[in-house]
Design a protein around this motif. Structure first.
Motif, PDB file in Angstrom:
ATOM      1  N   UNK A 120       0.835  -1.212   0.000  1.00 31.19           N
ATOM      2  CA  UNK A 120       0.000   0.000   0.000  1.00 31.19           C
ATOM      3  C   UNK A 120       0.865   1.255   0.000  1.00 31.19           C
ATOM      4  N   UNK A 121       1.865   1.283   0.875  1.00 29.47           N
ATOM      5  CA  UNK A 121       2.717   2.465   0.967  1.00 29.47           C
ATOM      6  C   UNK A 121       3.449   2.726  -0.350  1.00 29.47           C
ATOM      7  N   UNK A 122       4.013   1.689  -0.950  1.00 30.51           N
ATOM      8  CA  UNK A 122       4.746   1.877  -2.203  1.00 30.51           C
ATOM      9  C   UNK A 122       3.816   2.193  -3.364  1.00 30.51           C
ATOM     10  N   UNK A 123       2.559   1.723  -3.297  1.00 28.13           N
ATOM     11  CA  UNK A 123       1.600   2.053  -4.360  1.00 28.13           C
ATOM     12  C   UNK A 123       1.344   3.555  -4.392  1.00 28.13           C
ATOM     13  N   UNK A 124       1.163   4.161  -3.227  1.00 25.13           N
ATOM     14  CA  UNK A 124       0.978   5.613  -3.185  1.00 25.13           C
ATOM     15  C   UNK A 124       2.250   6.340  -3.599  1.00 25.13           C
ATOM     16  N   UNK A 125       3.385   5.775  -3.278  1.00 21.62           N
ATOM     17  CA  UNK A 125       4.641   6.384  -3.712  1.00 21.62           C
ATOM     18  C   UNK A 125       4.768   6.358  -5.232  1.00 21.62           C
ATOM     19  N   UNK A 126       4.319   5.263  -5.856  1.00 17.90           N
ATOM     20  CA  UNK A 126       4.420   5.130  -7.302  1.00 17.90           C
ATOM     21  C   UNK A 126       3.509   6.102  -8.036  1.00 17.90           C
ATOM     22  N   UNK A 127       2.372   6.455  -7.421  1.00 19.47           N
ATOM     23  CA  UNK A 127       1.460   7.394  -8.083  1.00 19.47           C
ATOM     24  C   UNK A 127       1.737   8.837  -7.694  1.00 19.47           C
ATOM     25  N   UNK A 128       2.748   9.064  -6.854  1.00 18.91           N
ATOM     26  CA  UNK A 128       3.153  10.421  -6.511  1.00 18.91           C
ATOM     27  C   UNK A 128       2.553  10.986  -5.243  1.00 18.91           C
ATOM     28  N   UNK A 129       1.755  10.211  -4.518  1.00 18.64           N
ATOM     29  CA  UNK A 129       1.142  10.681  -3.271  1.00 18.64           C
ATOM     30  C   UNK A 129       2.013  10.196  -2.113  1.00 18.64           C
ATOM     31  N   UNK A 130       3.202  10.755  -1.980  1.00 17.02           N
ATOM     32  CA  UNK A 130       4.170  10.246  -1.010  1.00 17.02           C
ATOM     33  C   UNK A 130       3.787  10.534   0.430  1.00 17.02           C
ATOM     34  N   UNK A 131       3.045  11.605   0.675  1.00 17.71           N
ATOM     35  CA  UNK A 131       2.673  11.939   2.058  1.00 17.71           C
ATOM     36  C   UNK A 131       1.730  10.906   2.663  1.00 17.71           C
TER      37      UNK A 131
END
Length: 295
Positions: A120-131
């Motif tokens: 889940x965390x890396x999925x948001x990182x991949x789409x640019x929502x790092x926060x």
């Protein structure tokens, strides 16, 4: 902790919808098919051993916590009413969350690009929502901690019930703390066993062992419902299984199907653990009977 992790799950579902791409579902959505049933690791019916059923068998431990509610029956005010509501209600709610979160996650990132170590965390990182990574991490810690506490609270109470039936030494497993009225000795033993297994065994082996052990236990429970209906029909039953014998038979078939979907080495591990358990059980029974004969 439950409020935190449920809030994070709801956040992931609605925040992830912004990055949902339907093509991730339509392009090669089930590359290994919907099967996965094997016979001791060998695929049958021409299915791949990596199908959806195999995936379902690997993550069945996610449903382990629901039956832990039943171990708290003695601590419920009205268990005949409250336990079915708690088990079935939480089961339905969590299933909706599981499906929704999995659907959003595979819609955000193609399945083959999901990091299995921190999906889940890396999925948001991949789409640019790092926060969002911090929020997800907090929810993951709360989720793991709450599940661990529930499971470690349930196991000592299972030992307590077994000790009352004479299956385990009552002096140790049946001991209740004079102040807190909890099985404190078996709780400490459970913590030691969990810590030892967690420190020595790889995570994937622990997950597979937990899954096949859980499914095997569910098979035994379903079989016990069938047997007790005939061997002890007059026993008081505050909890009754509906549509018996069809529900228990369906449970046995489905659990065995998922067990066969696990890699073949899991059956060997299960057999080894069962043999060790039987040796310990019969050894205890032998020495217990000898001590009783000696007075």
């Amino acid at each position: 902790m439950v409020a935190v992790k449920v809030s994070v799950v709801v956040f992931v579902i609605f925040a992830g919808l912004r990055y949902f791409t339907l093509s991730n579902w339509t392009d090669n959505f089930a590359p290994y098919g919907y099967g996965g049933i094997t016979f001791f690791g060998q695929p049958i019916f021409g299915w791949s051993e990596k199908g959806m059923l195999a995936g379902a068998a690997l993550v069945v431990f996610a449903y382990l916590g629901f039956d832990a509610v039943s171990t708290q029956a003695e601590e419920a005010k009205n268990p005949a009413r409250d336990l079915p509501i708690g088990i079935i209600g939480s089961l339905l709610i969590c299933t909706v969350f599981y499906v929704a979160m999995s659907g959003v996650l595979t819609g955000m990132v193609p399945y083959d690009q999901i990091d299995r170590n921190a999906p889940v965390a890396t999925a948001f990182q991949q789409v640019g929502f790092t926060s969002a990574q911090f929020i997800v991490t907090v929810g993951a810690i709360a989720g793991i901690t709450s599940v661990l506490l529930v499971m470690m609270m349930g196991q000592p109470r299972i030992f307590l019930a077994m000790a009352r039936d004479g299956l385990l030494p009552y002096s140790f497993f049946g001991a209740v703390h004079p102040t807190y009225r909890t099985p404190h000795k078996s709780t400490m033993l459970t913590g030691l066993m969990v810590a030892t297994a967690a420190s020595l065994l790889p995570l994937n082996i622990l997950a597979e062992l937990t899954s096949i052990g859980t499914l095997f236990a569910f098979v035994l429970v379903c079989g016990s419902v069938l047997v007790l209906r005939y061997t002890d029909p007059d026993r008081p039953r505050p909890f009754r299984c509906p549509l018996s014998p069809w529900f228990p038979m369906a449970g046995i078939i489905l659990c065995l199907m998922l067990m066969l979907s696990l890699p073949g080495e899991n059956w060997l591990r299960l057999i080894v653990w069962l043999c060790v358990g039987l040796v310990i059980y019969f050894s205890y029974g032998y020495w217990h009977s000898r001590l009783r004969q000696q007075g």
